[in-house]
Design a protein around this motif. Structure first.
Motif, PDB file in Angstrom:
ATOM      1  N   GLU A  34      35.472  24.154  50.582  1.00 33.01           N
ATOM      2  CA  GLU A  34      34.307  24.948  50.220  1.00 33.01           C
ATOM      3  C   GLU A  34      33.359  25.004  51.403  1.00 33.01           C
ATOM      4  O   GLU A  34      33.326  24.081  52.224  1.00 33.01           O
ATOM      5  CB  GLU A  34      33.554  24.311  49.045  1.00 33.01           C
ATOM      6  CG  GLU A  34      34.385  24.110  47.795  1.00 33.01           C
ATOM      7  CD  GLU A  34      33.658  23.266  46.761  1.00 33.01           C
ATOM      8  OE1 GLU A  34      34.090  23.279  45.607  1.00 33.01           O
ATOM      9  OE2 GLU A  34      32.670  22.585  47.129  1.00 33.01           O
ATOM     10  N   ARG A  49      29.405  24.874  52.021  1.00 34.60           N
ATOM     11  CA  ARG A  49      28.175  24.523  51.318  1.00 34.60           C
ATOM     12  C   ARG A  49      26.992  24.643  52.283  1.00 34.60           C
ATOM     13  O   ARG A  49      27.087  24.215  53.438  1.00 34.60           O
ATOM     14  CB  ARG A  49      28.244  23.100  50.755  1.00 34.60           C
ATOM     15  CG  ARG A  49      29.238  22.956  49.583  1.00 34.60           C
ATOM     16  CD  ARG A  49      29.359  21.520  49.130  1.00 34.60           C
ATOM     17  NE  ARG A  49      30.176  21.393  47.935  1.00 34.60           N
ATOM     18  CZ  ARG A  49      29.716  21.079  46.716  1.00 34.60           C
ATOM     19  NH1 ARG A  49      28.425  20.865  46.538  1.00 34.60           N
ATOM     20  NH2 ARG A  49      30.535  20.981  45.687  1.00 34.60           N
ATOM     21  N   LEU A 107      25.037  16.070  48.516  1.00 32.59           N
ATOM     22  CA  LEU A 107      26.085  16.987  48.094  1.00 32.59           C
ATOM     23  C   LEU A 107      25.650  17.834  46.904  1.00 32.59           C
ATOM     24  O   LEU A 107      25.981  19.020  46.818  1.00 32.59           O
ATOM     25  CB  LEU A 107      27.357  16.190  47.745  1.00 32.59           C
ATOM     26  CG  LEU A 107      28.621  17.017  47.520  1.00 32.59           C
ATOM     27  CD1 LEU A 107      29.027  17.757  48.784  1.00 32.59           C
ATOM     28  CD2 LEU A 107      29.749  16.123  47.030  1.00 32.59           C
ATOM     29  N   LEU A 109      23.513  20.840  48.021  1.00 31.18           N
ATOM     30  CA  LEU A 109      24.138  21.807  48.916  1.00 31.18           C
ATOM     31  C   LEU A 109      24.884  22.838  48.077  1.00 31.18           C
ATOM     32  O   LEU A 109      25.834  22.506  47.368  1.00 31.18           O
ATOM     33  CB  LEU A 109      25.094  21.104  49.883  1.00 31.18           C
ATOM     34  CG  LEU A 109      24.427  20.161  50.894  1.00 31.18           C
ATOM     35  CD1 LEU A 109      25.458  19.225  51.512  1.00 31.18           C
ATOM     36  CD2 LEU A 109      23.723  20.964  51.978  1.00 31.18           C
ATOM     37  N   ALA A 110      24.452  24.091  48.162  1.00 36.62           N
ATOM     38  CA  ALA A 110      25.014  25.137  47.319  1.00 36.62           C
ATOM     39  C   ALA A 110      26.371  25.593  47.831  1.00 36.62           C
ATOM     40  O   ALA A 110      26.563  25.770  49.041  1.00 36.62           O
ATOM     41  CB  ALA A 110      24.057  26.325  47.263  1.00 36.62           C
ATOM     42  N   VAL A 111      27.327  25.780  46.913  1.00 36.06           N
ATOM     43  CA  VAL A 111      28.646  26.298  47.263  1.00 36.06           C
ATOM     44  C   VAL A 111      28.523  27.806  47.480  1.00 36.06           C
ATOM     45  O   VAL A 111      28.125  28.538  46.568  1.00 36.06           O
ATOM     46  CB  VAL A 111      29.674  25.994  46.157  1.00 36.06           C
ATOM     47  CG1 VAL A 111      31.031  26.585  46.523  1.00 36.06           C
ATOM     48  CG2 VAL A 111      29.774  24.495  45.929  1.00 36.06           C
ATOM     49  N   THR A 112      28.836  28.270  48.691  1.00 39.15           N
ATOM     50  CA  THR A 112      28.691  29.700  48.995  1.00 39.15           C
ATOM     51  C   THR A 112      30.022  30.384  49.244  1.00 39.15           C
ATOM     52  O   THR A 112      30.063  31.590  49.451  1.00 39.15           O
ATOM     53  CB  THR A 112      27.799  29.883  50.242  1.00 39.15           C
ATOM     54  OG1 THR A 112      28.360  29.150  51.334  1.00 39.15           O
ATOM     55  CG2 THR A 112      26.389  29.383  49.967  1.00 39.15           C
ATOM     56  N   LYS A 166      34.578  29.731  48.540  1.00 41.98           N
ATOM     57  CA  LYS A 166      35.694  28.865  48.197  1.00 41.98           C
ATOM     58  C   LYS A 166      37.011  29.464  48.672  1.00 41.98           C
ATOM     59  O   LYS A 166      37.679  30.183  47.921  1.00 41.98           O
ATOM     60  CB  LYS A 166      35.764  28.646  46.684  1.00 41.98           C
ATOM     61  CG  LYS A 166      34.645  27.797  46.112  1.00 41.98           C
ATOM     62  CD  LYS A 166      34.892  27.531  44.628  1.00 41.98           C
ATOM     63  CE  LYS A 166      33.805  26.647  44.035  1.00 41.98           C
ATOM     64  NZ  LYS A 166      34.064  26.346  42.621  1.00 41.98           N
ATOM     65  N   TRP A 222      33.532  21.461  53.226  1.00 46.18           N
ATOM     66  CA  TRP A 222      33.843  20.406  52.250  1.00 46.18           C
ATOM     67  C   TRP A 222      35.275  20.570  51.729  1.00 46.18           C
ATOM     68  O   TRP A 222      35.597  21.507  51.022  1.00 46.18           O
ATOM     69  CB  TRP A 222      32.850  20.467  51.100  1.00 46.18           C
ATOM     70  CG  TRP A 222      33.013  19.392  50.066  1.00 46.18           C
ATOM     71  CD1 TRP A 222      33.487  19.536  48.804  1.00 46.18           C
ATOM     72  CD2 TRP A 222      32.686  18.007  50.206  1.00 46.18           C
ATOM     73  NE1 TRP A 222      33.481  18.334  48.143  1.00 46.18           N
ATOM     74  CE2 TRP A 222      32.997  17.365  48.982  1.00 46.18           C
ATOM     75  CE3 TRP A 222      32.158  17.238  51.246  1.00 46.18           C
ATOM     76  CZ2 TRP A 222      32.797  16.012  48.776  1.00 46.18           C
ATOM     77  CZ3 TRP A 222      31.960  15.881  51.040  1.00 46.18           C
ATOM     78  CH2 TRP A 222      32.273  15.292  49.824  1.00 46.18           C
TER      79      TRP A 222
END
Length: 509
Positions: free
Chosen positions: A443, A445, A452, A455-458, A460, A484
């Motif tokens: 991912e 982030r 963790l 931290l935004a998942v932007t 995948k 990540w």
């Protein structure tokens, strides 16, 4: 046989001819001898008539002679009678552990694999109710034949008059010390047992953990050492109390590969040192600086048909990469034809090739980069390799530790690479070049805190392989960029490891 009668040239049982006196202490003498029947060197312990523990040492030797594990020194004969008491055992040639790490720590997996072999051998011995109790770096040997050998089982404890109320725990701690030494190059114990290694530093009355002493020690190995010998340093850890438990904890480590035998070089033989145990020939480096045949080298295990296997694997990997590339290209076209993401979808897009840099953007370099492992004691992983991910070269990489399975051996949920921009910047695109082996997932982030959960998942990517770009229609103002890994791809030797070759970040001017 009186002490004066035991001299070089003495023959025992009309078979074992004593040649060189190796060590003498407390009424026991270790000899290098020749078995004239089988024409091979052997180690022989002889004893003064008044040696106080003669029955005990012969009994221990006889128990050891019944063990079948090839990693334990073989005992050939043990005799106790008036004036003719001796123990005959295998003469082991090779490089002991203290010599292997005299120049610094070993590769972590190499150190762990050697100790794993020793732990399994000790577990076998404890099943026969035989303990060692005297484990030091000089007792663990990488032999001239490319195998692990553990010296002194049972016998050395009697010779040194060492006992323990909990032999299994004592030997587990001894194995933990060996692993500590291999990971750090320091000995966490008394100086007289260190084999010449520097004594490990201490903090608040306890030895520092391996990761406090040496950078780059994998977190899971640090934890195993602490469970074996330093449980007080990490509260909440269940201690390892038997060699079998330690062997199980190290079961996923790849086993040591036989060392290559280089072409012999003309050289003048140098004297060799011997251990105080079952006769150890310690190979010394030649005067021209070339390594001896038993010099430690870290390399993968070679198997028969290696060339064909490598060719087949290369073809498979290339086909897989081609398939992934076509899939990503098709996916990119479908995104393009759709006219952008629908409501509720991420504004980030992933494309298989690097787009032209917009006139309104600039490449920004992180102020720092580090491995990111929030669950470890120091929060890092692979820190020593982290700068490779921003050095502008695809020939270098940052990589995770090697794990037994794709899900990190069940030890954690993920691990990553953290890039710190120093301050929030308006990020438009992040380009990540992963390693070339499919099977991993990762991912991207972004955020302003090294947490963790913050931290935004932007983005995948479904497969962390090759080059991936994450582009944003609206600039994402963030200080931290984290790659990540949620699953790591296959590596060599049946292990799993993720890698990042290069990361580039574009931001608004």
């Amino acid at each position: 046989m009186s002490p004066s009668a035991v001299e070089p040239g003495t023959k025992l049982a009309e078979r074992f001819r004593l040649e060189d006196r190796v060590h003498e202490s407390g009424g026991a003498t270790l000899w290098k001898a020749i078995d004239e029947v089988l024409a091979r060197p052997v180690a022989v312990h002889t004893f003064d008539p008044d040696f106080p523990r003669l029955i005990e040492v012969v009994t221990a030797a006889r128990v050891a002679s019944r063990l079948t594990d090839p990693r334990l020194t073989q005992v050939f004969d043990a005799t106790e009678d008036d004036g003719h008491s001796y123990v005959v055992s295998e003469w082991v040639s090779g490089e002991d552990f203290s010599d292997m790490i005299a120049g610094g720590p070993l590769d972590p997996e190499r150190a762990a694999s050697l100790v794993a072999e020793a732990a399994e051998a000790m577990a076998h011995a404890h099943e026969a109710n035989l303990a060692h109790l005297c484990l030091t770096p000089e007792h663990l040997v990488w032999t001239a034949g490319g195998t692990v050998k553990l010296l002194g089982l049972g016998i050395d404890a009697v010779l040194a008059d060492v006992t323990s109320d909990d032999p299994a725990r004592t030997d587990t701690e001894g194995l933990g010390r060996l692993l500590y030494a291999g990971l750090t190059g320091h000995w966490p114990g008394d100086e007289q047992d260190s084999g010449g290694l520097p004594v490990a530093p201490m903090d608040d009355g306890h030895f520092c953990t391996p990761r406090q002493v040496t950078a780059g020690v994998p977190g899971y190995l640090d934890t195993i050492v602490c469970r074996a010998m330093l449980p007080e340093s990490k509260r909440g850890l269940d201690p390892l109390t038997t060699p079998a438990e330690l062997a199980e904890a190290l079961a996923s480590v790849s086993r040591p590969a036989p060392l290559p035998m280089p072409t012999p070089m003309p050289m003048t033989p140098l004297p060799v040192a011997s251990s105080r145990s079952e006769g150890l020939d310690t190979a010394a480096p030649s005067r021209d600086g070339m390594s001896s045949p038993t010099q430690h080298q870290h390399q993968p295990r070679q198997t028969g048909g290696g060339l064909l296997s490598k060719i087949a694997m290369t073809v498979v990997v290339l086909l897989a990469m081609t398939a992934v590339g076509l899939g990503a290209w098709t996916l990119g076209r479908s995104f393009g034809n759709a006219g952008g993401p629908s409501a509720g979808e991420s504004s980030a897009s992933i494309s298989p090739s690097t787009p032209a840099v917009s006139a309104g953007t600039r490449e920004v370099k992180p102020k720092s980069v580090s491995g990111f492992d929030p669950l470890s004691t120091d929060g890092q992983e692979g820190a020593i390799h982290a700068p490779n991910a921003i050095d502008g070269k695809s020939s270098t990489d940052w990589h995770t530790e090697s794990y037994a399975t794709a899900d990190f051996g069940g030890l954690k949920d993920g691990v990553g690479l953290l890039l710190d921009m120093g301050e929030p910047v308006p990020i438009r695109q992040v380009s990540i070049e992963f390693g070339g082996t499919p099977g991993g997932t990762a991912e991207l982030r972004l955020g302003d805190a090294k947490d963790l959960n913050e931290l935004a998942v932007t983005g995948k990517p479904t497969d962390a392989v090759g080059k991936k770009e994450f582009s944003f229609g609206t600039a994402q103002k963030s200080r931290y960029v984290v790659v990540w890994f949620t699953k790591v791809p296959p590596f060599e030797g049946g292990k799993f490891r993720g890698s990042v070759l290069e990361v580039k970040i574009l931001a608004d001017k």
